[in-house]
Enzyme design. Structure first.
Site, PDB file in Angstrom:
ATOM      1  N   VAL A  99     -10.474 -32.946   3.166  1.00 10.15           N
ATOM      2  CA  VAL A  99      -9.501 -32.059   2.521  1.00 10.15           C
ATOM      3  C   VAL A  99      -9.860 -30.622   2.913  1.00 10.15           C
ATOM      4  O   VAL A  99     -11.037 -30.253   2.916  1.00 10.15           O
ATOM      5  CB  VAL A  99      -9.526 -32.228   0.984  1.00 10.15           C
ATOM      6  CG1 VAL A  99      -8.549 -31.274   0.313  1.00 10.15           C
ATOM      7  CG2 VAL A  99      -9.185 -33.679   0.618  1.00 10.15           C
ATOM      8  N   GLY A 157     -11.858 -32.353  -2.471  1.00 11.29           N
ATOM      9  CA  GLY A 157     -12.265 -33.388  -1.512  1.00 11.29           C
ATOM     10  C   GLY A 157     -12.793 -34.613  -2.240  1.00 11.29           C
ATOM     11  O   GLY A 157     -12.401 -35.751  -1.957  1.00 11.29           O
ATOM     12  N   HIS A 158     -13.686 -34.374  -3.225  1.00 12.08           N
ATOM     13  CA  HIS A 158     -14.205 -35.503  -4.014  1.00 12.08           C
ATOM     14  C   HIS A 158     -13.071 -36.187  -4.778  1.00 12.08           C
ATOM     15  O   HIS A 158     -13.030 -37.407  -4.902  1.00 12.08           O
ATOM     16  CB  HIS A 158     -15.218 -35.009  -5.061  1.00 12.08           C
ATOM     17  CG  HIS A 158     -16.457 -34.404  -4.485  1.00 12.08           C
ATOM     18  ND1 HIS A 158     -16.744 -33.061  -4.575  1.00 12.08           N
ATOM     19  CD2 HIS A 158     -17.504 -34.962  -3.831  1.00 12.08           C
ATOM     20  CE1 HIS A 158     -17.901 -32.824  -4.002  1.00 12.08           C
ATOM     21  NE2 HIS A 158     -18.392 -33.949  -3.538  1.00 12.08           N
ATOM     22  N   SER A 213     -16.257 -27.922   0.737  1.00 13.45           N
ATOM     23  CA  SER A 213     -17.663 -28.304   0.649  1.00 13.45           C
ATOM     24  C   SER A 213     -18.288 -27.495  -0.477  1.00 13.45           C
ATOM     25  O   SER A 213     -17.947 -26.317  -0.669  1.00 13.45           O
ATOM     26  CB  SER A 213     -18.376 -27.971   1.960  1.00 13.45           C
ATOM     27  OG  SER A 213     -19.786 -27.967   1.767  1.00 13.45           O
TER      28      SER A 213
END
Ligand code: PAF
Length: 286
Positions: free
Chosen positions: A178, A36-37, A187
């Site tokens: 994502v 995600g990052h 997460s």
């Protein structure tokens, strides 16, 4: 990539970039980087000449009962990932560098209204901590653009509002969540889940999707859908803090005329507090 830990060191790099007229982007994170990052970093990398990523587990946004001590810290691994992505600067300050007079004596930034509802109600002070640290990071790096995940939808709105209210010359950009193949939003807190809980966790996204599909089909019985969402989560073994349908811009309770709404939920599963959301544009459907 240069790793910097002090404010003057970042300011000096930023001064050089500005003198050369280069555009600057910032991706603020608390580290323990996942796909995600990396999506934020990849989008940012394409848009600006110079990219800074910050890694700072900000104690001001954690409450006394929160997971500050156990929050995963993986700086060496994160740093290797960012270097591969050709990030220019990794800013990884200490708590003392960010709050030299101590957190209690530090000025704070408050975004009224948006900060006191939903996650703000369940985590008092959380958004003051987020707004304060993001303001500091914006002032230190002075980015033209900054990227945040849409998973933390309320946080994204809080940051957009503070940048507007305080006339900050930065564009706040939201990036879609994502997900794992089974729908679970990525997460860092997913690492708290036991294997059993991990199998249960996708029910959060499934319940949001179910409500989103009904909204798309024209159902406007918002209250009933919220109630059903909460019941589905409880029946699925989660402990919801909230399951709501809100106006996507203001987070006020959804109204029949709203063009865009967002279904948002936060729920506990074991030691993990999971949050997720699904935005639905109704105008397009009219
Ligand atoms: O979303 C996060 O990781 C944090 O809340 C942020 C925006 C980096 C501020 O500490």
């Amino acid at each position: 990539m240069r790793t910097l830990s002090t404010v003057p060191a970042v300011r000096s790099a930023v001064r050089d970039w500005r003198a050369r007229g280069e555009s600057i982007g910032l991706v603020p994170t608390m580290g323990n980087l996942h796909r995600g990052h990396m999506r934020l970093v990849d989008e940012a990398r394409q848009r600006v000449r110079r990219l800074a990523v910050s890694i700072f587990v900000n104690p001001m946004q954690f409450g006394p009962q929160d997971d500050l001590a156990s929050y995963p810290r993986t700086l060496a691994q994160d740093s290797a990932l960012l270097a591969e992505r050709k990030v220019d600067i990794l800013f990884a300050p200490t708590v003392e560098e960010m709050y030299p007079d101590g957190m209690e004596q530090s000025s704070r930034v408050e975004v009224p209204g948006l900060s006191d509802i939903l996650c703000g109600l369940h985590r008092p002070g959380h958004f003051v901590g987020v707004a304060t640290v993001v303001t500091k990071l914006f002032n230190i790096v002075q980015p033209d653009l900054a990227w945040f995940g849409e998973k933390d939808y309320q946080q994204l709105l809080v940051i957009r509002k503070l940048a507007g209210d305080l006339s900050m010359p930065v564009d706040v950009i939201g990036v879609p969540t994502v997900r794992e193949a089974d729908g679970l939003a990525l997460s860092s807190r997913n690492s708290y889940l036991t294997p059993d809980e991990r199998r249960t966790a996708p029910r959060l996204w499934a319940s949001l999707r179910q409500a989103a599909l009904r909204l798309q089909a024209g159902n406007k019985a918002f209250g009933a859908m919220e109630e059903e969402g909460r019941r589905t989560l409880v029946a699925g073994g989660l402990r919801p803090d909230y399951f709501v349908i809100r106006n996507a811009e203001s987070l006020a309770p959804a109204g029949r005329e709203d063009a865009s709404v967002v279904v948002m939920a936060a729920a506990w599963l074991g030691k993990a507090r999971l949050i997720d959301s699904s935005r639905v544009d109704l105008e397009a459907l009219r």
